[in-house]
Structures are given as C-alpha cells and as structure tokens.
Design an enzyme around this catalytic site. Structure first.
Site, PDB file in Angstrom:
ATOM      1  N   LYS A  11       0.727  -1.136   0.045  1.00  0.00           N
ATOM      2  CA  LYS A  11       0.047  -0.094   0.121  1.00  0.00           C
ATOM      3  C   LYS A  11       0.868   1.098   0.020  1.00  0.00           C
ATOM      4  O   LYS A  11       2.022   1.136   0.029  1.00  0.00           O
ATOM      5  CB  LYS A  11      -0.887  -0.067   1.274  1.00  0.00           C
ATOM      6  CG  LYS A  11      -1.966  -1.160   1.233  1.00  0.00           C
ATOM      7  CD  LYS A  11      -2.783  -1.079   2.601  1.00  0.00           C
ATOM      8  CE  LYS A  11      -4.219  -2.222   2.380  1.00  0.00           C
ATOM      9  NZ  LYS A  11      -4.733  -2.247   3.581  1.00  0.00           N
ATOM     10  N   TYR A  51     -12.239  -1.750  -3.030  1.00  0.00           N
ATOM     11  CA  TYR A  51     -12.824  -2.057  -1.907  1.00  0.00           C
ATOM     12  C   TYR A  51     -14.157  -1.738  -1.580  1.00  0.00           C
ATOM     13  O   TYR A  51     -14.889  -1.492  -0.793  1.00  0.00           O
ATOM     14  CB  TYR A  51     -12.274  -0.920  -0.765  1.00  0.00           C
ATOM     15  CG  TYR A  51     -10.780  -1.287  -0.513  1.00  0.00           C
ATOM     16  CD1 TYR A  51     -10.670  -2.503   0.504  1.00  0.00           C
ATOM     17  CD2 TYR A  51      -9.643  -0.647  -0.603  1.00  0.00           C
ATOM     18  CE1 TYR A  51      -9.475  -3.122   0.746  1.00  0.00           C
ATOM     19  CE2 TYR A  51      -8.332  -1.085   0.023  1.00  0.00           C
ATOM     20  CZ  TYR A  51      -8.264  -2.243   0.625  1.00  0.00           C
ATOM     21  OH  TYR A  51      -7.158  -2.810   1.067  1.00  0.00           O
ATOM     22  N   ASN A 114      -1.791   0.048   7.292  1.00  0.00           N
ATOM     23  CA  ASN A 114      -1.164  -1.111   7.666  1.00  0.00           C
ATOM     24  C   ASN A 114      -0.344  -1.793   6.397  1.00  0.00           C
ATOM     25  O   ASN A 114      -0.077  -3.049   6.495  1.00  0.00           O
ATOM     26  CB  ASN A 114      -2.319  -2.183   8.153  1.00  0.00           C
ATOM     27  CG  ASN A 114      -3.403  -2.484   7.121  1.00  0.00           C
ATOM     28  OD1 ASN A 114      -3.289  -2.036   6.064  1.00  0.00           O
ATOM     29  ND2 ASN A 114      -4.627  -3.091   7.570  1.00  0.00           N
ATOM     30  N   HIS A 117      -2.158  -5.217   1.655  1.00  0.00           N
ATOM     31  CA  HIS A 117      -3.250  -6.156   1.359  1.00  0.00           C
ATOM     32  C   HIS A 117      -3.036  -7.403   0.909  1.00  0.00           C
ATOM     33  O   HIS A 117      -2.023  -7.777   0.132  1.00  0.00           O
ATOM     34  CB  HIS A 117      -4.163  -5.431   0.568  1.00  0.00           C
ATOM     35  CG  HIS A 117      -5.188  -6.117  -0.027  1.00  0.00           C
ATOM     36  ND1 HIS A 117      -6.577  -6.006   0.463  1.00  0.00           N
ATOM     37  CD2 HIS A 117      -5.541  -7.145  -0.958  1.00  0.00           C
ATOM     38  CE1 HIS A 117      -7.154  -7.189  -0.162  1.00  0.00           C
ATOM     39  NE2 HIS A 117      -6.546  -7.654  -1.218  1.00  0.00           N
ATOM     40  N   GLU A 128      -9.787 -10.300  -7.432  1.00  0.00           N
ATOM     41  CA  GLU A 128      -8.504  -9.294  -7.380  1.00  0.00           C
ATOM     42  C   GLU A 128      -7.446  -9.394  -8.261  1.00  0.00           C
ATOM     43  O   GLU A 128      -7.003  -8.486  -8.753  1.00  0.00           O
ATOM     44  CB  GLU A 128      -7.965  -9.263  -5.714  1.00  0.00           C
ATOM     45  CG  GLU A 128      -9.110  -9.045  -4.916  1.00  0.00           C
ATOM     46  CD  GLU A 128      -8.730  -9.115  -3.343  1.00  0.00           C
ATOM     47  OE1 GLU A 128      -9.381  -8.731  -2.357  1.00  0.00           O
ATOM     48  OE2 GLU A 128      -7.365  -9.750  -3.192  1.00  0.00           O
TER      49      GLU A 128
HETATM   50  P1  GDP Z   1      -7.439  -6.940   5.898  1.00  0.00           P
HETATM   51  O1  GDP Z   1      -8.258  -7.979   4.955  1.00  0.00           O
HETATM   52  O2  GDP Z   1      -6.653  -7.169   6.856  1.00  0.00           O
HETATM   53  O3  GDP Z   1      -6.855  -5.808   4.809  1.00  0.00           O
HETATM   54  O4  GDP Z   1      -8.822  -6.162   6.411  1.00  0.00           O
HETATM   55  P2  GDP Z   1     -10.223  -5.648   5.903  1.00  0.00           P
HETATM   56  O5  GDP Z   1     -10.512  -6.273   4.705  1.00  0.00           O
HETATM   57  O6  GDP Z   1     -11.344  -5.888   7.122  1.00  0.00           O
HETATM   58  O7  GDP Z   1     -10.208  -4.184   5.775  1.00  0.00           O
HETATM   59  C1  GDP Z   1      -9.434  -3.570   4.503  1.00  0.00           C
HETATM   60  C2  GDP Z   1      -8.669  -2.335   5.014  1.00  0.00           C
HETATM   61  O8  GDP Z   1      -9.500  -1.330   5.406  1.00  0.00           O
HETATM   62  C3  GDP Z   1      -7.702  -2.648   6.095  1.00  0.00           C
HETATM   63  O9  GDP Z   1      -6.474  -3.294   5.596  1.00  0.00           O
HETATM   64  C4  GDP Z   1      -7.374  -1.362   6.605  1.00  0.00           C
HETATM   65  O10 GDP Z   1      -6.427  -0.430   5.636  1.00  0.00           O
HETATM   66  C5  GDP Z   1      -8.807  -0.645   6.664  1.00  0.00           C
HETATM   67  N1  GDP Z   1      -9.420  -0.761   7.819  1.00  0.00           N
HETATM   68  C6  GDP Z   1     -10.099  -1.936   8.332  1.00  0.00           C
HETATM   69  N2  GDP Z   1     -10.634  -1.641   9.503  1.00  0.00           N
HETATM   70  C7  GDP Z   1     -10.496  -0.560   9.790  1.00  0.00           C
HETATM   71  C8  GDP Z   1     -10.880   0.465  10.770  1.00  0.00           C
HETATM   72  O11 GDP Z   1     -11.628  -0.170  11.632  1.00  0.00           O
HETATM   73  N3  GDP Z   1     -10.548   1.692  10.619  1.00  0.00           N
HETATM   74  C9  GDP Z   1      -9.948   2.465   9.592  1.00  0.00           C
HETATM   75  N4  GDP Z   1      -9.614   3.711   9.729  1.00  0.00           N
HETATM   76  N5  GDP Z   1      -9.523   1.562   8.721  1.00  0.00           N
HETATM   77  C10 GDP Z   1      -9.654   0.180   8.609  1.00  0.00           C
END
Ligand code: GDP
Length: 166
Positions: A11, A51, A114, A117, A128
C-alpha cells in the site's frame, strides 16, 4: 496443500517507506513466487471499486483517500496455500494485534495504514487478480532449458537452440 495464487498490494505507506524489497524478500523466503508485478497510482474510481465490499463501513472514505495517497505495488503470489501463507506473513489487520515478526507488526502505523493487502479467500483472490491483471501480466514460472548465452561452439557446428545467433 494445493498451489494457489493470491493478490498482494504493498500500500502507499509501504511504498513510501521503501519497503518493496523487504516485503518481496519475506514472500520469497517463505517460498512464494512472484508471477506478476505492477506499480500503479490508483484513481478514486479504482480504489472504490476494489474496496466496494467496505462501502458501508464508517472508515470507507478514509480508506479510499489512503489508497489514493500514493503509488502502490500490486503482486500476484503463487505457492502452496499461498492465500493463508500471505495472510500469516502480513499479520492481523490491526498492527496492535499482529504477531511479532509479521509485516504489519514490524512496519504498520495503525489499523488503517497497515502496509499491505492480501486476498482473504480463493474467490476474492480470483476477482482481485482479474481486477489488476485481467488484461495480461501474469508470467508462468517456465524457463528455457539453457544456462549459457551465447553457447559454447567448440564441439559441433550444430545450432543447439533456434534463438541463438548464427
Ligand atoms: P484486511 O483484509 O486485513 O486488509 O482487512 P479488511 O478487509 O477488514 O479491511 C480492509 C482495509 O481497511 C484494512 O487493511 C485497513 O487498511 C482498513 N481498515 C480496516 N478496519 C479499519 C478500521 O476499523 N478503521 C480504519 N480507519 N480502517 C480500517
């Protein structure tokens, strides 16, 4: 175990921190092969489409701004159980919960920023990968059976490979 393919994204924060080599090195050390790679600066439209599953979440707008904030590196990883292997190397979404030694524990600033992805299942991996590489760019790991260029010619006049110069 079966051979799988997974999409990985380094990212904008990972690219900005110059972690491309570090992250790719972790994948390769774990036995995953890179079979596609591309650097791209996502448009709003692309980020929102990628997303779309999160569009009702309260953090969606912030997530889109973050993903558009700089270039990203998209990769296709291939290997035994590549989807889970990648998720283990990445660590939990929230770096505060990530196992020590994972990418997110080592480098991520927050649950949003973070670093990486990774596809979370076979169906999303297919979608994807098609999203970024549907128009080509996947390179199967084949290699011609030759190790030297140009070939040694001492023993015969025969050209051992059609691509070698006369
Ligand atoms: P991943 O599969 O571990 O990347 O997690 P998810 O699919 O649940 O979320 C997608 C992305 O959204 C994450 O990698 C973070 O960049 C962002 N994200 C997820 N949860 C949160 C949250 O509670 N707050 C914020 N600000 N960003 C989040």
């Amino acid at each position: 175990m079966s051979v799988e393919q997974a999409l990985s994204i380094i990212k904008p924060d990972g690219v900005q921190k110059n972690l491309v080599g570090e992250i790719v090195g972790r994948f390769e050390k774990a036995g995953l092969e890179i079979i596609a790679a591309r650097m791209i600066h996502l448009s709003r439209e692309q980020a929102e489409e990628f997303y779309t599953v999160h569009k009702e979440r309260p953090f969606f707008d912030d997530l889109i701004s973050y993903m558009m904030s700089g270039p990203v590196m998209v990769l296709v990883l291939q290997g035994d159980s590549a989807i889970n292997a990648n998720r283990e190397i990445m660590g939990a979404t929230n770096p505060a919960d990530a196992e020590p030694g994972t990418i997110r524990a080592d480098f991520a600033e927050s649950i949003e920023e973070n670093i990486v992805h990774g596809s979370d299942g076979p169906d999303t991996a297919l979608q994807e990968i098609a999203f970024f590489f549907g128009d080509g760019g996947i390179c199967p790991r084949t290699r011609q059976d030759c190790t030297k260029w140009p070939p040694a010619r001492s023993n015969s006049n025969r050209r051992p490979h059609p691509m070698w110069p006369v």
